[in-house]
Design a protein around this motif. Sequence first.
Motif, mmCIF file in Angstrom:
data_model
loop_
_atom_site.group_PDB
_atom_site.id
_atom_site.type_symbol
_atom_site.label_atom_id
_atom_site.label_comp_id
_atom_site.label_asym_id
_atom_site.label_seq_id
_atom_site.Cartn_x
_atom_site.Cartn_y
_atom_site.Cartn_z
ATOM 1 N N ALA A 25 0.823 -1.203 0.000
ATOM 2 C CA ALA A 25 0.000 0.000 0.000
ATOM 3 C C ALA A 25 0.862 1.261 0.000
ATOM 4 N N LEU A 26 1.968 1.251 0.736
ATOM 5 C CA LEU A 26 2.840 2.424 0.766
ATOM 6 C C LEU A 26 3.483 2.665 -0.596
ATOM 7 N N ALA A 27 3.845 1.585 -1.282
ATOM 8 C CA ALA A 27 4.391 1.739 -2.633
ATOM 9 C C ALA A 27 3.340 2.333 -3.572
ATOM 10 N N LEU A 28 2.081 1.940 -3.378
ATOM 11 C CA LEU A 28 0.999 2.500 -4.187
ATOM 12 C C LEU A 28 0.838 3.994 -3.918
ATOM 13 N N ILE A 29 1.036 4.417 -2.669
ATOM 14 C CA ILE A 29 0.935 5.842 -2.333
ATOM 15 C C ILE A 29 2.011 6.640 -3.051
ATOM 16 N N LEU A 33 6.814 5.858 -14.325
ATOM 17 C CA LEU A 33 5.990 5.400 -13.203
ATOM 18 C C LEU A 33 6.168 3.907 -12.959
ATOM 19 N N VAL A 34 6.357 3.140 -14.021
ATOM 20 C CA VAL A 34 6.626 1.704 -13.873
ATOM 21 C C VAL A 34 7.910 1.487 -13.083
ATOM 22 N N VAL A 35 8.950 2.243 -13.432
ATOM 23 C CA VAL A 35 10.224 2.140 -12.718
ATOM 24 C C VAL A 35 10.055 2.593 -11.268
ATOM 25 N N LEU A 36 9.321 3.675 -11.072
ATOM 26 C CA LEU A 36 9.095 4.203 -9.720
ATOM 27 C C LEU A 36 8.388 3.171 -8.843
ATOM 28 N N ALA A 37 7.344 2.548 -9.380
ATOM 29 C CA ALA A 37 6.589 1.560 -8.601
ATOM 30 C C ALA A 37 7.474 0.382 -8.206
ATOM 31 N N GLY A 38 8.252 -0.139 -9.132
ATOM 32 C CA GLY A 38 9.124 -1.267 -8.830
ATOM 33 C C GLY A 38 10.224 -0.911 -7.853
ATOM 34 N N PHE A 39 10.795 0.276 -8.022
ATOM 35 C CA PHE A 39 11.902 0.712 -7.182
ATOM 36 C C PHE A 39 11.448 0.889 -5.732
ATOM 37 N N THR A 40 10.345 1.605 -5.518
ATOM 38 C CA THR A 40 9.892 1.836 -4.145
ATOM 39 C C THR A 40 9.371 0.553 -3.502
ATOM 40 N N ALA A 41 8.740 -0.315 -4.294
ATOM 41 C CA ALA A 41 8.251 -1.584 -3.737
ATOM 42 C C ALA A 41 9.403 -2.446 -3.237
ATOM 43 N N ALA A 42 10.581 -2.280 -3.829
ATOM 44 C CA ALA A 42 11.738 -3.096 -3.453
ATOM 45 C C ALA A 42 12.332 -2.690 -2.114
ATOM 46 N N THR A 43 12.066 -1.461 -1.679
ATOM 47 C CA THR A 43 12.642 -0.980 -0.427
ATOM 48 C C THR A 43 11.623 -1.132 0.700
#
Length: 554
Positions: free
Chosen positions: A353-357, A372-382
């Motif tokens: 959910a935080l990655a979605l935010i 945005l695809v890169v952003l979603a994957g990058f933040t979801a990884a952390t």
Amino acid sequence: MTDQQAPVLPKPSTASHPRALAPSILVLCVGVSLFGAVVGIQVLTSLGITPSTSLIGALVAMTLARIPLAFFRRYRSVHVQNLVQTSISSATFGAANSLFLPIGIPYLFGLHDMVVPMLIGVSVALLWDAWLLYRMYDTPAFAAANPWPVGIAAAEAIRAGDQGGRRAMVLGGGLLTGVLGAWLFALPMSAFGVAMIGGIGAMIAFGAGLLTLAYLPDLSGWDLASDYVPHGMMIGAGLVALVQVGALVRREGRPARSAATAGVRRESTRPLDASGAGRGTAVSAGSLGRSLGTGALGYLVIAVGLAFGTGIVARMSVPMLIGFLLYAGVAALVHELLVGIAAMHSGWFPAFALALITLLIGILIGFPPEALVVLAGFTAATGPAFADMGYDFKTGHLLRGEGADPLFELEGRRQQLIAGMIGFVVAIAVVSLSYHAFFARGQVAPINAAYVAAIKAGMSSGTATHLLLWALPGALLQIVGGSRRQLGVLFATGLLISTPWAGWMVLAGLAVRLAVTHRYGKDAKEHVEVFAGGVIAGDALYAFGNGVYRATKS
């Protein structure tokens, strides 16, 4: 002692901590890590969740220790078992949440050429994530004295296996309660156990958030998600939480200089102060500030590598590219910190959910879809590895005597980092070799569909208004609770988790905890924590077994 007096140095340690790279330990760590990585990916693709496997690693070591051969003798050590559970847990969450999930986003979006550079980037982010937790653990922001409930559960299980006696009986009762509650009644028993360990204020806020999401929409006809209420409140609470971390760094930095000057990282065995940090915490606030700065810089470098590796630099103007890199680097660090705070207090971390935010904010800024695809994957990884390693460090901290021997504690934590890195390297290898087969069968993490749908749909004109509107109460609640209770972050965490019965189980856990301590006094606290650890462990073991069974069946 006045400020002019020399700091008290720790006594030299006479104990020697087991080495993660010792052949017998390394072999077992690699073996359980392979198992954990494969199981993590399989369960994630089948059920959308990642099972907790840390207890499985400890149980494997305990079982092997019973074999009457010299090679297996050292597995009897609780510290070796701690290293093994650290490896398997790191491999499971690393492979599933931090690697396989992010690379599924570009694949599902149709950008198949981005998968390999994304895998390389998130692999580096995973390792960086874990290293930052090592640097920040037992600082004023992430004190070892805080609950880290899953870590307590693992420690109690290992202790009970080692010591037996009354502790084992109490833990066994909790274990049976957790398994039966999850199996017979499908109850989230971990929420019951966490409430018996976590801070009372934080647990009340967490339970209130869970119950609000579960019942307010039905009672009022108001869809909280469509108005972005949970997301807005987390944004507001998260921003205040970051300010509070900065305030801790400034407030605690000056007194901590004596320890820093002495070159000693001291371990805290004292209760929390008003800030939520231990007085005499092992890592100074100054070190926390440096780690935050280094962390942000590291994530910025990774974001640059991802931008060039995936080719999105060609799709943005120079000002837009600079803005994207800065936002991605900061968002990754903020995501990591908020996931860690939620996990530390509640035992749950709403990483998806935080990655979605962070993605929603990126959409509002106006970044192109590929970015945005890169952003979603990058933040979801952390975040997931950060939180999970926090649990493992808490387990080790308890097993090593809560800092009674500071040098032994620090050496043990270093060995845990190495064990975790072994798990992460195994996870990278497993994902690299297996993702083709999963994608060919159309198997990705279910949450990836939500990320892709959000990117394709974009945002309506009222989204920013809703986010800003609900950020205000989230911020106010976080201010009222302060950095110790984290009321805003925990209430928003509850709003982001759709598990109706979890709220009632939190309230039930609090009621049992208060009743027992009122009846038997503070002396009962240890038994309550041991029982709670058993409940959490039982729920985790059932979830693991059930998840593997259902994933295999499907």
